[in-house]
Every structure is written in structure tokens, then in C-alpha cells.
Write a protein that holds these residues in place. Structure first.
Motif, PDB file in Angstrom:
ATOM      1  N   ASN A  58       0.798  -1.225   0.000  1.00  9.37           N
ATOM      2  CA  ASN A  58       0.000   0.000   0.000  1.00  9.37           C
ATOM      3  C   ASN A  58       0.834   1.281   0.000  1.00  9.37           C
ATOM      4  N   ASN A  59       2.102   1.173  -0.405  1.00  5.49           N
ATOM      5  CA  ASN A  59       2.971   2.347  -0.497  1.00  5.49           C
ATOM      6  C   ASN A  59       3.761   2.297  -1.795  1.00  5.49           C
ATOM      7  N   THR A  60       4.035   3.460  -2.353  1.00  4.26           N
ATOM      8  CA  THR A  60       4.933   3.540  -3.497  1.00  4.26           C
ATOM      9  C   THR A  60       6.358   3.480  -2.963  1.00  4.26           C
ATOM     10  N   VAL A  61       7.210   2.676  -3.600  1.00  6.18           N
ATOM     11  CA  VAL A  61       8.562   2.473  -3.117  1.00  6.18           C
ATOM     12  C   VAL A  61       9.567   2.747  -4.237  1.00  6.18           C
ATOM     13  N   VAL A  62      10.845   2.674  -3.898  1.00  5.62           N
ATOM     14  CA  VAL A  62      11.928   2.854  -4.862  1.00  5.62           C
ATOM     15  C   VAL A  62      12.614   1.509  -5.068  1.00  5.62           C
ATOM     16  N   GLU A  63      12.739   1.113  -6.322  1.00  4.83           N
ATOM     17  CA  GLU A  63      13.463  -0.104  -6.683  1.00  4.83           C
ATOM     18  C   GLU A  63      14.870   0.299  -7.098  1.00  4.83           C
ATOM     19  N   LEU A  64      15.869  -0.186  -6.356  1.00  5.72           N
ATOM     20  CA  LEU A  64      17.267   0.043  -6.695  1.00  5.72           C
ATOM     21  C   LEU A  64      17.746  -1.174  -7.474  1.00  5.72           C
ATOM     22  N   THR A  65      18.101  -0.993  -8.737  1.00  7.60           N
ATOM     23  CA  THR A  65      18.546  -2.096  -9.586  1.00  7.60           C
ATOM     24  C   THR A  65      20.058  -2.038  -9.737  1.00  7.60           C
ATOM     25  N   HIS A  66      20.709  -3.140  -9.368  1.00  8.51           N
ATOM     26  CA  HIS A  66      22.168  -3.233  -9.493  1.00  8.51           C
ATOM     27  C   HIS A  66      22.511  -4.351 -10.479  1.00  8.51           C
ATOM     28  N   ASN A  67      23.083  -3.961 -11.625  1.00  7.12           N
ATOM     29  CA  ASN A  67      23.550  -4.926 -12.615  1.00  7.12           C
ATOM     30  C   ASN A  67      24.992  -5.279 -12.287  1.00  7.12           C
ATOM     31  N   TRP A  68      25.244  -6.560 -12.037  1.00  9.10           N
ATOM     32  CA  TRP A  68      26.531  -6.997 -11.517  1.00  9.10           C
ATOM     33  C   TRP A  68      27.700  -6.681 -12.446  1.00  9.10           C
ATOM     34  N   ASP A  69      27.471  -6.679 -13.733  1.00  9.92           N
ATOM     35  CA  ASP A  69      28.561  -6.482 -14.687  1.00  9.92           C
ATOM     36  C   ASP A  69      28.800  -5.027 -15.067  1.00  9.92           C
ATOM     37  N   GLN A  70      28.103  -4.103 -14.435  1.00  9.94           N
ATOM     38  CA  GLN A  70      28.265  -2.681 -14.757  1.00  9.94           C
ATOM     39  C   GLN A  70      29.636  -2.215 -14.270  1.00  9.94           C
ATOM     40  N   ALA A  71      30.516  -1.844 -15.208  1.00 10.85           N
ATOM     41  CA  ALA A  71      31.893  -1.491 -14.870  1.00 10.85           C
ATOM     42  C   ALA A  71      32.076  -0.028 -14.496  1.00 10.85           C
ATOM     43  N   THR A  72      31.165   0.829 -14.924  1.00  6.19           N
ATOM     44  CA  THR A  72      31.292   2.259 -14.645  1.00  6.19           C
ATOM     45  C   THR A  72      29.951   2.798 -14.152  1.00  6.19           C
ATOM     46  N   PRO A  73      29.977   3.903 -13.418  1.00  5.57           N
ATOM     47  CA  PRO A  73      28.706   4.499 -12.969  1.00  5.57           C
ATOM     48  C   PRO A  73      27.812   4.853 -14.161  1.00  5.57           C
ATOM     49  N   TYR A  74      26.508   4.843 -13.927  1.00  8.90           N
ATOM     50  CA  TYR A  74      25.536   5.167 -14.958  1.00  8.90           C
ATOM     51  C   TYR A  74      25.523   6.656 -15.241  1.00  8.90           C
ATOM     52  N   GLU A  75      25.173   7.000 -16.473  1.00  2.01           N
ATOM     53  CA  GLU A  75      24.889   8.384 -16.814  1.00  2.01           C
ATOM     54  C   GLU A  75      23.404   8.601 -16.548  1.00  2.01           C
ATOM     55  N   ILE A  76      23.071   9.657 -15.877  1.00  6.76           N
ATOM     56  CA  ILE A  76      21.678   9.881 -15.503  1.00  6.76           C
ATOM     57  C   ILE A  76      20.841  10.312 -16.703  1.00  6.76           C
ATOM     58  N   GLY A  77      21.398  11.057 -17.603  1.00  3.99           N
ATOM     59  CA  GLY A  77      20.657  11.456 -18.795  1.00  3.99           C
ATOM     60  C   GLY A  77      19.823  12.700 -18.567  1.00  3.99           C
ATOM     61  N   SER A  78      19.207  13.171 -19.622  1.00  4.24           N
ATOM     62  CA  SER A  78      18.459  14.421 -19.534  1.00  4.24           C
ATOM     63  C   SER A  78      16.957  14.207 -19.360  1.00  4.24           C
ATOM     64  N   GLY A  79      16.494  12.972 -19.420  1.00  5.48           N
ATOM     65  CA  GLY A  79      15.060  12.715 -19.308  1.00  5.48           C
ATOM     66  C   GLY A  79      14.558  12.585 -17.895  1.00  5.48           C
ATOM     67  N   PHE A  80      15.394  12.077 -17.008  1.00  2.00           N
ATOM     68  CA  PHE A  80      14.976  11.878 -15.624  1.00  2.00           C
ATOM     69  C   PHE A  80      15.012  13.204 -14.886  1.00  2.00           C
TER      70      PHE A  80
END
Length: 138
Positions: A58-80
Motif C-alpha cells: 500500500n505504499n509507493t517504493v523505490v526499486e534500486l537495480t544493481h547490474n553486476w557487470d556494470q563497470a562504470t557508474p551510470y549516466e543519468i541522462g536528460s530525461g529523468f
């Protein structure tokens, strides 16, 4: 036409994180959320961690997704844009967050075109989180 508010329910928003442990610590220790569940998917090489202020049922939550093979931090981009959290006494909350190492690129203060006080903080991956002063909303 049926009432769409009874057909749909916002469940979660998902963001990809580089260092899952660091992100869980930020959301639970600094923002007071609870780690609701953590699901490992070895065949897919990813982990999902759900954090929030109450049960997913009954609550909206945040899903943190961690891809094990990700070698570098993600780029956040301009859409978010950002996540938003309501708080009371935004100045005290920001002061405490800053003492505990949170990055606050937009210090608390009134909106440019309104009376509500807001601030922006960043999580370990640079995602923006808007804090909205509940006691200043008009």
C-alpha cells in the motif's frame, strides 16, 4: 467510463545504481527508508532492492537495480527529473543530512515562484531528490 484511480496504483519507481550497498545505506540511514526486500537473480546477474516508508502492498517504493557487470557508474541522462519527498522542518532535515555527508546542491529556501520551501539533495549515483517542506506548502 470507469474510475481509473481504482484500476491503477503507483507501485514503484526504478533507478539503476552502481554501488548497491552504498545506495541502500543512503536511502535507509540518511532518508529513513526501510529495506523492504532484496532479490538476487544470479542467472540474470542483477539484484533488486526495494526501499520505502511502508509495505509495498500500500505504499509507493523505490526499486534500486544493481547490474553486476556494470563497470562504470551510470549516466543519468536528460530525461529523468527527480524523486520527491515531503519533510517537516526542511532546514533542520537538510542540516542533519549535510552533517551526515549528503550532497545538497540546492540549499533549502523558497521556490522562485511560490512560497513552498524546497531543497535538492543527491544520492550516491547523483540522482536528484527534491525535499519539499510540508509545513511551508500553501
Amino acid at each position: 467510463m470507469s474510475d481509473q484511480s481504482t484500476r491503477f496504483r503507483m507501485m514503484h519507481t526504478m533507478i539503476r545504481v552502481f554501488d548497491l550497498e552504498k545506495s541502500i545505506k543512503f536511502y535507509t540511514e540518511l532518508l529513513g527508508m526501510t529495506l523492504l526486500r532484496r532479490d538476487e537473480y544470479p542467472d540474470g546477474k542483477f539484484t533488486l532492492a526495494f526501499v520505502g516508508y511502508g509495505p509495498e502492498e500500500n505504499n509507493t517504493v523505490v526499486e534500486l537495480t544493481h547490474n553486476w557487470d556494470q563497470a562504470t557508474p551510470y549516466e543519468i541522462g536528460s530525461g529523468f527529473g527527480h524523486l520527491a519527498l515531503g519533510v517537516n522542518d526542511i532546514y533542520a532535515v537538510c542540516s542533519e543530512l549535510e552533517r551526515n555527508g549528503a550532497s545538497i546542491p540546492r540549499k533549502p529556501g523558497p521556490m522562485k515562484h511560490g512560497t513552498t520551501h524546497i531543497a535538492f539533495i543527491e544520492d550516491p549515483d547523483g540522482y536528484k531528490i527534491e525535499l519539499i517542506g510540508l509545513d511551508t506548502m500553501k
